[in-house]
Design a protein around this motif. Structure first.
Motif, PDB file in Angstrom:
ATOM      1  N   SER A   1      -9.509   7.158   5.060  1.00  0.00           N
ATOM      2  CA  SER A   1     -10.381   8.158   4.460  1.00  0.00           C
ATOM      3  C   SER A   1     -11.013   7.597   3.194  1.00  0.00           C
ATOM      4  O   SER A   1     -10.492   6.655   2.575  1.00  0.00           O
ATOM      5  N   GLN A   2     -12.139   8.187   2.804  1.00  0.00           N
ATOM      6  CA  GLN A   2     -12.883   7.727   1.628  1.00  0.00           C
ATOM      7  C   GLN A   2     -12.062   7.780   0.341  1.00  0.00           C
ATOM      8  O   GLN A   2     -12.127   6.846  -0.472  1.00  0.00           O
ATOM      9  N   PRO A   3     -11.278   8.858   0.092  1.00  0.00           N
ATOM     10  CA  PRO A   3     -10.522   8.901  -1.176  1.00  0.00           C
ATOM     11  C   PRO A   3      -9.505   7.770  -1.341  1.00  0.00           C
ATOM     12  O   PRO A   3      -9.028   7.535  -2.452  1.00  0.00           O
ATOM     13  N   GLN A   4      -9.152   7.087  -0.261  1.00  0.00           N
ATOM     14  CA  GLN A   4      -8.165   6.023  -0.358  1.00  0.00           C
ATOM     15  C   GLN A   4      -8.755   4.709  -0.855  1.00  0.00           C
ATOM     16  O   GLN A   4      -8.009   3.786  -1.188  1.00  0.00           O
ATOM     17  N   LEU A   5     -10.087   4.594  -0.913  1.00  0.00           N
ATOM     18  CA  LEU A   5     -10.707   3.297  -1.169  1.00  0.00           C
ATOM     19  C   LEU A   5     -10.356   2.710  -2.528  1.00  0.00           C
ATOM     20  O   LEU A   5     -10.029   1.528  -2.639  1.00  0.00           O
ATOM     21  N   ASP A   6     -10.442   3.521  -3.584  1.00  0.00           N
ATOM     22  CA  ASP A   6     -10.176   2.989  -4.925  1.00  0.00           C
ATOM     23  C   ASP A   6      -8.752   2.473  -5.045  1.00  0.00           C
ATOM     24  O   ASP A   6      -8.501   1.392  -5.592  1.00  0.00           O
ATOM     25  N   ARG A   7      -7.817   3.254  -4.518  1.00  0.00           N
ATOM     26  CA  ARG A   7      -6.416   2.826  -4.597  1.00  0.00           C
ATOM     27  C   ARG A   7      -6.186   1.579  -3.734  1.00  0.00           C
ATOM     28  O   ARG A   7      -5.463   0.666  -4.128  1.00  0.00           O
ATOM     29  N   PHE A   8      -6.826   1.538  -2.563  1.00  0.00           N
ATOM     30  CA  PHE A   8      -6.709   0.353  -1.710  1.00  0.00           C
ATOM     31  C   PHE A   8      -7.243  -0.877  -2.425  1.00  0.00           C
ATOM     32  O   PHE A   8      -6.612  -1.944  -2.409  1.00  0.00           O
ATOM     33  N   ASP A   9      -8.422  -0.753  -3.077  1.00  0.00           N
ATOM     34  CA  ASP A   9      -8.997  -1.896  -3.789  1.00  0.00           C
ATOM     35  C   ASP A   9      -8.074  -2.376  -4.900  1.00  0.00           C
ATOM     36  O   ASP A   9      -7.923  -3.581  -5.123  1.00  0.00           O
ATOM     37  N   ALA A  10      -7.440  -1.420  -5.581  1.00  0.00           N
ATOM     38  CA  ALA A  10      -6.552  -1.803  -6.672  1.00  0.00           C
ATOM     39  C   ALA A  10      -5.362  -2.604  -6.160  1.00  0.00           C
ATOM     40  O   ALA A  10      -4.976  -3.628  -6.742  1.00  0.00           O
ATOM     41  N   VAL A  11      -4.761  -2.163  -5.080  1.00  0.00           N
ATOM     42  CA  VAL A  11      -3.611  -2.880  -4.516  1.00  0.00           C
ATOM     43  C   VAL A  11      -4.049  -4.238  -3.971  1.00  0.00           C
ATOM     44  O   VAL A  11      -3.352  -5.244  -4.129  1.00  0.00           O
TER      45      VAL A  11
ATOM     46  N   LEU B   1       0.829  -1.210   0.000  1.00  0.00           N
ATOM     47  CA  LEU B   1       0.000   0.000   0.000  1.00  0.00           C
ATOM     48  C   LEU B   1       0.860   1.255   0.000  1.00  0.00           C
ATOM     49  O   LEU B   1       0.547   2.238  -0.689  1.00  0.00           O
ATOM     50  N   ARG B   2       1.953   1.239   0.752  1.00  0.00           N
ATOM     51  CA  ARG B   2       2.838   2.410   0.778  1.00  0.00           C
ATOM     52  C   ARG B   2       3.472   2.640  -0.593  1.00  0.00           C
ATOM     53  O   ARG B   2       3.616   3.775  -1.038  1.00  0.00           O
ATOM     54  N   ARG B   3       3.861   1.566  -1.269  1.00  0.00           N
ATOM     55  CA  ARG B   3       4.468   1.717  -2.586  1.00  0.00           C
ATOM     56  C   ARG B   3       3.472   2.283  -3.590  1.00  0.00           C
ATOM     57  O   ARG B   3       3.862   2.891  -4.585  1.00  0.00           O
ATOM     58  N   ALA B   4       2.177   2.068  -3.330  1.00  0.00           N
ATOM     59  CA  ALA B   4       1.148   2.620  -4.210  1.00  0.00           C
ATOM     60  C   ALA B   4       0.744   4.026  -3.818  1.00  0.00           C
ATOM     61  O   ALA B   4      -0.131   4.615  -4.453  1.00  0.00           O
ATOM     62  N   GLY B   5       1.361   4.557  -2.767  1.00  0.00           N
ATOM     63  CA  GLY B   5       1.116   5.945  -2.409  1.00  0.00           C
ATOM     64  C   GLY B   5       0.177   6.165  -1.247  1.00  0.00           C
ATOM     65  O   GLY B   5      -0.164   7.315  -0.942  1.00  0.00           O
ATOM     66  N   LEU B   6      -0.276   5.112  -0.559  1.00  0.00           N
ATOM     67  CA  LEU B   6      -1.159   5.280   0.594  1.00  0.00           C
ATOM     68  C   LEU B   6      -0.322   5.476   1.858  1.00  0.00           C
ATOM     69  O   LEU B   6       0.675   4.777   2.070  1.00  0.00           O
TER      70      LEU B   6
ATOM     71  N   ALA C   1      -4.344  -6.598  -6.781  1.00  0.00           N
ATOM     72  CA  ALA C   1      -3.044  -6.978  -7.330  1.00  0.00           C
ATOM     73  C   ALA C   1      -2.336  -7.993  -6.446  1.00  0.00           C
ATOM     74  O   ALA C   1      -1.700  -8.918  -6.924  1.00  0.00           O
ATOM     75  N   VAL C   2      -2.469  -7.830  -5.126  1.00  0.00           N
ATOM     76  CA  VAL C   2      -1.747  -8.694  -4.192  1.00  0.00           C
ATOM     77  C   VAL C   2      -2.424 -10.046  -4.041  1.00  0.00           C
ATOM     78  O   VAL C   2      -1.790 -11.096  -4.042  1.00  0.00           O
ATOM     79  N   PHE C   3      -3.761 -10.042  -3.941  1.00  0.00           N
ATOM     80  CA  PHE C   3      -4.467 -11.268  -3.591  1.00  0.00           C
ATOM     81  C   PHE C   3      -5.261 -11.878  -4.739  1.00  0.00           C
ATOM     82  O   PHE C   3      -6.153 -12.688  -4.513  1.00  0.00           O
ATOM     83  N   GLY C   4      -4.974 -11.495  -5.976  1.00  0.00           N
ATOM     84  CA  GLY C   4      -5.518 -12.214  -7.113  1.00  0.00           C
ATOM     85  C   GLY C   4      -6.706 -11.596  -7.777  1.00  0.00           C
ATOM     86  O   GLY C   4      -6.913 -11.774  -8.975  1.00  0.00           O
ATOM     87  N   GLY C   5      -7.555 -10.885  -7.025  1.00  0.00           N
ATOM     88  CA  GLY C   5      -8.691 -10.198  -7.627  1.00  0.00           C
ATOM     89  C   GLY C   5      -9.714 -11.099  -8.262  1.00  0.00           C
ATOM     90  O   GLY C   5     -10.287 -10.761  -9.303  1.00  0.00           O
TER      91      GLY C   5
END
Length: 408
Positions: free
Chosen positions: A65-75, A24-29, A78-82
């Motif tokens: 925070s709410q703005p973090q949700l989309d980026r969190f979902d993307a990571v 998550l940190r590498r993705a900017g969170l 990516a990590v757990f297969g989606g």
């Protein structure tokens, strides 16, 4: 290929939490070490068995925070297969298990995922890499993953090492703190179902009027608990100057929360409760500075405590209260006088908490005359030199442990 979630479940909760937080940190969170610890604890207390339960556990712990949700979902994808579109079920943690969710193909986040966030480069983090990692420096890597974020560094840095802009940010955070004190029995009573409480004759007689004058039911009463008052005495002498602005904001937070009285002292005592009732920290500081004519002067610790007891404490402000003294103990008074006034204060206050920012120094020892004389009469001794330590002070004030002062 083995399911990355299944491999993740086989890992230690701490390793899983550290690895996913790193992604998550590498993705900017901005994931703080504290949130990583929360995630690890949640994994330990309630181990997830499905991708959905892992999603909700990690989201509740790591997203702030709410703005973090989309980026969190993307990571997470990516990590757990989606394999499941968890975002379609966002907002309801009681959705059915992920086996019944609509299946979809995992997006290619390395190109143009649904949030435009690039997936973490290189191999999967420790949470998904499975056991048997052979990197020789994995311990050092894990330590780096827990490196403090800018916010965490701000919270842990001493006030005297912050820039003016950082001080302004900290003062806004401090002004939002909520102080709570232990409860004590009040004067008013309420009906109680416990037979061990005292008998309420008035309510018992009133109830007997409904049964022909016979007290068929005994009514008991218990005293309503109410929070203890809090009194704060802040040293505004020259030696406390690096901390005064933040401490005055702390006084303002206490006064704004109600049931608190605030005083400052250097060479004389000044009551600031009325000046700190507003919500604007800058205006409160300006009014406090204009009211206290001895700002950044010398320190008359014994005189300040004596003035508080004689003018306010014995009249009720200190009786049964939690008294917080914010001072480094550098005083011009005779230590015997300080000890005498502290002894008087202990006979009025419920607990005495001393806040000395110098305590954070590695080689600190309470050898200064004023501090050495006052410490035996204190129930708690904290530093309060940073925002994190002020949060610790808030917990100390709320502590309901019975006073256990040392006898000088």
């Amino acid at each position: 290929m083995p399911d990355p979630v299944a491999r993740a479940f086989a890992l230690d909760p701490a390793a899983l939490a550290v690895g996913f937080s790193a992604a998550l940190r590498r993705a900017g969170l901005a994931v703080t070490p504290e949130r990583t610890a929360w995630f690890a604890e949640s994994l330990h207390l309630v181990p997830p068995r499905t991708r959905t339960s892992l999603y909700w556990s990690s989201r509740a712990s790591l997203v702030s925070s709410q703005p973090q949700l989309d980026r969190f979902d993307a990571v997470f994808d990516a990590v757990f297969g989606g394999a499941a579109d968890i975002a379609d079920h966002r907002g309801d943690p009681n959705d059915p298990d992920d086996t019944s969710l609509r299946r979809r193909t995992s997006p290619d986040l390395s190109q143009s995922g649904r949030t435009g966030v690039a997936a973490p480069s290189g191999p999967l983090p420790p949470a998904a890499a499975g056991p048997g990692r052979s990197q020789p420096d994995e311990d050092a890597t894990d330590a780096l993953l827990l490196a403090a974020s800018p916010e965490e560094r701000l919270h842990r840095t001493a006030f005297d090492a912050l820039t003016p802009d950082e001080i302004a940010r900290i003062r806004r955070l401090v002004a939002a703190l909520v102080l709570r004190t232990p409860l004590r029995p009040g004067r008013r009573s309420r009906a109680s179902a416990r037979a061990g409480d005292r008998l309420d004759l008035r309510r018992t007689v009133r109830a007997a009027s409904r049964t022909g004058g016979h007290p068929a039911r005994l009514v008991h009463a218990a005293r309503r608990p109410r929070p203890r008052p809090i009194v704060l005495l802040c040293d505004i002498s020259a030696s406390m100057e690096p901390y005064t602005r933040v401490f005055v904001s702390f006084l303002q937070a206490a006064v704004a929360g109600g049931n608190a009285e605030a005083f400052v002292f250097a060479t004389r005592l000044t009551r600031l409760t009325r000046h700190l009732t507003g919500r604007d920290p800058d205006r409160a500081l300006e009014q406090a500075a204009s009211a206290a004519q001895d700002w950044a002067g010398g320190t008359r610790l014994a005189d300040g405590i004596r003035a508080f007891i004689d003018q306010h404490g014995r009249r009720g402000l200190a009786r049964g209260a939690v008294v917080v003294i914010l001072s480094d103990g550098w005083a011009q008074d005779d230590p015997d006088e300080i000890a005498r006034e502290m002894s008087r204060l202990t006979r009025l206050a419920h607990r005495i908490v001393w806040v000395n920012p110098r305590r954070a120094a590695p080689a600190f020892a309470p050898l200064v005359g004023g501090m050495a004389a006052a410490l035996p009469y204190c129930d708690a001794f904290v530093s309060g030199h940073s925002y994190t330590e002020l949060e610790n002070l808030v917990r100390t004030i709320a502590d309901d442990t019975p006073p256990q002062r040392r006898t000088p």
